[in-house]
Motif scaffolding. Sequence first.
Motif, PDB file in Angstrom:
ATOM      1  N   ARG A   1      18.188   4.564 -70.223  1.00  0.00           N
ATOM      2  CA  ARG A   1      19.891   3.757 -71.209  1.00  0.00           C
ATOM      3  C   ARG A   1      19.579   3.568 -71.679  1.00  0.00           C
ATOM      4  NH1 ARG A   1      25.471   2.334 -67.232  1.00  0.00           N
ATOM      5  NH2 ARG A   1      24.041   0.407 -67.910  1.00  0.00           N
ATOM      6  N   ALA A   2      18.502   2.548 -71.680  1.00  0.00           N
ATOM      7  CA  ALA A   2      18.348   1.125 -72.933  1.00  0.00           C
ATOM      8  C   ALA A   2      17.827   2.234 -73.937  1.00  0.00           C
ATOM      9  CB  ALA A   2      17.138   0.295 -72.690  1.00  0.00           C
ATOM     10  N   ASP A   3      17.111   2.513 -73.564  1.00  0.00           N
ATOM     11  CA  ASP A   3      15.961   3.373 -75.340  1.00  0.00           C
ATOM     12  C   ASP A   3      17.457   4.802 -75.631  1.00  0.00           C
ATOM     13  OD1 ASP A   3      13.851   2.720 -74.208  1.00  0.00           O
ATOM     14  OD2 ASP A   3      13.284   4.991 -73.273  1.00  0.00           O
ATOM     15  N   ASP A   4      18.502   5.131 -74.837  1.00  0.00           N
ATOM     16  CA  ASP A   4      19.850   5.572 -75.515  1.00  0.00           C
ATOM     17  C   ASP A   4      20.127   5.145 -76.465  1.00  0.00           C
ATOM     18  OD1 ASP A   4      18.513   7.812 -73.778  1.00  0.00           O
ATOM     19  OD2 ASP A   4      20.373   7.961 -73.074  1.00  0.00           O
ATOM     20  N   HIS A   5      20.625   3.512 -75.698  1.00  0.00           N
ATOM     21  CA  HIS A   5      21.368   2.659 -76.273  1.00  0.00           C
ATOM     22  C   HIS A   5      20.767   2.622 -77.427  1.00  0.00           C
ATOM     23  CE1 HIS A   5      24.074   2.670 -72.361  1.00  0.00           C
ATOM     24  NE2 HIS A   5      24.823   1.730 -73.436  1.00  0.00           N
ATOM     25  N   SER A   6      20.143   1.953 -77.440  1.00  0.00           N
ATOM     26  CA  SER A   6      18.716   1.419 -78.790  1.00  0.00           C
ATOM     27  C   SER A   6      18.649   2.472 -79.804  1.00  0.00           C
ATOM     28  CB  SER A   6      17.510   0.649 -78.242  1.00  0.00           C
ATOM     29  OG  SER A   6      16.247   0.383 -79.372  1.00  0.00           O
ATOM     30  N   THR A   7      18.510   4.047 -79.492  1.00  0.00           N
ATOM     31  CA  THR A   7      18.205   4.557 -80.650  1.00  0.00           C
ATOM     32  C   THR A   7      19.918   5.092 -81.366  1.00  0.00           C
ATOM     33  OG1 THR A   7      16.974   6.009 -79.190  1.00  0.00           O
ATOM     34  CG2 THR A   7      18.086   7.027 -80.839  1.00  0.00           C
ATOM     35  N   ILE A   8      20.892   4.972 -80.642  1.00  0.00           N
ATOM     36  CA  ILE A   8      21.992   5.011 -80.849  1.00  0.00           C
ATOM     37  C   ILE A   8      22.384   3.637 -81.531  1.00  0.00           C
ATOM     38  CG2 ILE A   8      24.623   4.835 -80.273  1.00  0.00           C
ATOM     39  CD1 ILE A   8      24.392   6.772 -77.568  1.00  0.00           C
TER      40      ILE A   8
ATOM     41  N   GLY B   1      28.373  -5.174 -63.794  1.00  0.00           N
ATOM     42  CA  GLY B   1      29.016  -4.359 -63.209  1.00  0.00           C
ATOM     43  C   GLY B   1      28.929  -2.804 -63.779  1.00  0.00           C
ATOM     44  N   ASP B   2      28.192  -2.481 -64.479  1.00  0.00           N
ATOM     45  CA  ASP B   2      28.070  -1.184 -64.728  1.00  0.00           C
ATOM     46  C   ASP B   2      26.562  -0.340 -64.921  1.00  0.00           C
ATOM     47  OD1 ASP B   2      28.625   1.718 -65.426  1.00  0.00           O
ATOM     48  OD2 ASP B   2      29.213   1.218 -67.718  1.00  0.00           O
ATOM     49  N   PRO B   3      25.642  -0.532 -63.690  1.00  0.00           N
ATOM     50  CA  PRO B   3      24.223  -0.449 -63.688  1.00  0.00           C
ATOM     51  C   PRO B   3      24.259   1.398 -64.000  1.00  0.00           C
ATOM     52  CG  PRO B   3      24.796  -0.858 -61.669  1.00  0.00           C
ATOM     53  CD  PRO B   3      25.887  -0.991 -62.247  1.00  0.00           C
ATOM     54  N   ALA B   4      22.725   1.679 -64.666  1.00  0.00           N
ATOM     55  CA  ALA B   4      22.543   3.284 -65.040  1.00  0.00           C
ATOM     56  C   ALA B   4      22.501   3.104 -63.257  1.00  0.00           C
ATOM     57  CB  ALA B   4      21.144   2.861 -65.453  1.00  0.00           C
TER      58      ALA B   4
ATOM     59  N   ARG C   1      -0.420   8.566 -62.971  1.00  0.00           N
ATOM     60  CA  ARG C   1       0.266   9.736 -62.950  1.00  0.00           C
ATOM     61  C   ARG C   1       1.155   8.737 -61.660  1.00  0.00           C
ATOM     62  NH1 ARG C   1       1.321  14.994 -62.862  1.00  0.00           N
ATOM     63  NH2 ARG C   1      -0.372  15.137 -64.368  1.00  0.00           N
ATOM     64  N   ALA C   2       1.019   8.478 -61.395  1.00  0.00           N
ATOM     65  CA  ALA C   2       2.526   7.733 -60.572  1.00  0.00           C
ATOM     66  C   ALA C   2       3.162   6.627 -61.615  1.00  0.00           C
ATOM     67  CB  ALA C   2       1.981   5.917 -59.701  1.00  0.00           C
ATOM     68  N   ARG C   3       2.154   5.991 -62.820  1.00  0.00           N
ATOM     69  CA  ARG C   3       3.380   4.508 -63.554  1.00  0.00           C
ATOM     70  C   ARG C   3       4.208   5.738 -64.368  1.00  0.00           C
ATOM     71  NH1 ARG C   3      -0.314   2.054 -66.720  1.00  0.00           N
ATOM     72  NH2 ARG C   3       1.409   1.598 -68.007  1.00  0.00           N
ATOM     73  N   ARG C   4       3.485   7.173 -64.490  1.00  0.00           N
ATOM     74  CA  ARG C   4       4.678   7.959 -65.979  1.00  0.00           C
ATOM     75  C   ARG C   4       5.664   8.833 -64.451  1.00  0.00           C
ATOM     76  NH1 ARG C   4       2.136  13.944 -68.526  1.00  0.00           N
ATOM     77  NH2 ARG C   4       5.248  14.084 -69.277  1.00  0.00           N
ATOM     78  N   ILE C   5       5.485   9.168 -63.609  1.00  0.00           N
ATOM     79  CA  ILE C   5       7.101   9.551 -63.626  1.00  0.00           C
ATOM     80  C   ILE C   5       7.534   8.489 -62.205  1.00  0.00           C
ATOM     81  CG2 ILE C   5       7.220  10.647 -60.610  1.00  0.00           C
ATOM     82  CD1 ILE C   5       4.440  12.097 -60.220  1.00  0.00           C
ATOM     83  N   GLN C   6       7.088   7.276 -62.217  1.00  0.00           N
ATOM     84  CA  GLN C   6       7.990   6.697 -62.209  1.00  0.00           C
ATOM     85  C   GLN C   6       8.703   6.136 -63.392  1.00  0.00           C
ATOM     86  OE1 GLN C   6       6.910   3.010 -59.833  1.00  0.00           O
ATOM     87  NE2 GLN C   6       8.733   1.984 -59.999  1.00  0.00           N
ATOM     88  N   ALA C   7       8.119   6.177 -64.930  1.00  0.00           N
ATOM     89  CA  ALA C   7       8.587   6.249 -65.625  1.00  0.00           C
ATOM     90  C   ALA C   7      10.084   6.854 -66.259  1.00  0.00           C
ATOM     91  CB  ALA C   7       7.938   5.848 -67.036  1.00  0.00           C
ATOM     92  N   ALA C   8       9.227   8.368 -65.728  1.00  0.00           N
ATOM     93  CA  ALA C   8      10.047   9.257 -65.946  1.00  0.00           C
ATOM     94  C   ALA C   8      11.410   9.569 -65.449  1.00  0.00           C
ATOM     95  CB  ALA C   8       9.889  10.850 -65.915  1.00  0.00           C
ATOM     96  N   TYR C   9      11.463   8.975 -64.349  1.00  0.00           N
ATOM     97  CA  TYR C   9      12.697   8.158 -63.153  1.00  0.00           C
ATOM     98  C   TYR C   9      13.934   6.776 -63.079  1.00  0.00           C
ATOM     99  CZ  TYR C   9      11.774  13.302 -60.841  1.00  0.00           C
ATOM    100  OH  TYR C   9      11.423  14.518 -60.854  1.00  0.00           O
ATOM    101  N   ASP C  10      12.943   6.309 -64.665  1.00  0.00           N
ATOM    102  CA  ASP C  10      13.695   5.065 -63.907  1.00  0.00           C
ATOM    103  C   ASP C  10      14.983   5.350 -64.999  1.00  0.00           C
ATOM    104  OD1 ASP C  10      14.477   2.123 -64.381  1.00  0.00           O
ATOM    105  OD2 ASP C  10      12.798   1.817 -65.660  1.00  0.00           O
ATOM    106  N   THR C  11      15.658   5.085 -64.629  1.00  0.00           N
ATOM    107  CA  THR C  11      17.690   5.509 -65.544  1.00  0.00           C
ATOM    108  C   THR C  11      17.740   4.609 -65.892  1.00  0.00           C
ATOM    109  OG1 THR C  11      18.748   4.985 -63.374  1.00  0.00           O
ATOM    110  CG2 THR C  11      18.353   7.408 -63.714  1.00  0.00           C
ATOM    111  N   GLY C  12      17.156   3.051 -65.665  1.00  0.00           N
ATOM    112  CA  GLY C  12      18.141   2.223 -66.592  1.00  0.00           C
ATOM    113  C   GLY C  12      16.892   2.032 -67.815  1.00  0.00           C
ATOM    114  N   SER C  13      15.589   2.433 -67.539  1.00  0.00           N
ATOM    115  CA  SER C  13      15.320   2.520 -69.072  1.00  0.00           C
ATOM    116  C   SER C  13      15.450   3.952 -70.474  1.00  0.00           C
ATOM    117  CB  SER C  13      13.306   2.591 -68.369  1.00  0.00           C
ATOM    118  OG  SER C  13      12.681   2.163 -69.797  1.00  0.00           O
TER     119      SER C  13
ATOM    120  N   HIS D   1      23.181  -2.632 -73.305  1.00  0.00           N
ATOM    121  CA  HIS D   1      22.860  -1.617 -71.517  1.00  0.00           C
ATOM    122  C   HIS D   1      22.557  -3.121 -71.223  1.00  0.00           C
ATOM    123  CE1 HIS D   1      20.793  -0.251 -69.674  1.00  0.00           C
ATOM    124  NE2 HIS D   1      19.219  -1.123 -69.645  1.00  0.00           N
ATOM    125  N   HIS D   2      21.690  -4.259 -71.792  1.00  0.00           N
ATOM    126  CA  HIS D   2      21.929  -5.056 -70.855  1.00  0.00           C
ATOM    127  C   HIS D   2      22.830  -6.029 -70.015  1.00  0.00           C
ATOM    128  CE1 HIS D   2      18.101  -4.847 -70.365  1.00  0.00           C
ATOM    129  NE2 HIS D   2      17.754  -4.664 -71.344  1.00  0.00           N
TER     130      HIS D   2
END
Length: 174
Positions: free
Chosen positions: A105-112, A157-160, A91-103, A150-151
């Motif tokens: 944003r990486a998924d969004d860039h990858s999908t696009i 200099g434009d981190p999530a 549960r803690a890993r899921r919550i951390q993954a849900a709030y990981d904006t870097g990840s 994304h990377h």
Amino acid sequence: MSDNFAIAATPQAHAADIEFLVRRGMTKGYQIMSLLAPPLYSAFALSRYGRAQFSINRVLRATWVGGSIGIVGGGAFEYVRSAYSNPHKVRARRIQAAYDTGSIRADDHSTIGGILLAVLTPAVFWKRASVANLILGGAGIGSAIGLLAHHGRTVTGDPAPRVRIPENPVSGQP
């Protein structure tokens, strides 16, 4: 607060957490293998067979096959990791993954990138490969390019933005 803990401790909540993390593992596996497959296949094919046997069709096929292997491998790894772990840690890993904006944003860039190149690759290489390899391989290459974008943004200099994770009543602390 005890109600949230009771809800989070149910087997259905644990199954939902596992499902979320398995989907995330499949996504990350696809992204990483789509990034690694084209250069690895190109190096292998050029060193083994030479330039005569190298083609766009084969690189595109290797890309989507590598991405498929990444989906299966990432999902299986995450399932084994999550299904046999402590439900509170999952549960803690899921919550951390849900709030990981870097990840996210990486998924969004990858999908696009995947969607764009799934459309553009057939337009550019129409006569050089089969339609399935053009669409699926183009999506894989686009996914890799989106991940690199994304990377690149992060490095330049434009981190999530960082999001503070709210209090986690599931960690076992009252």
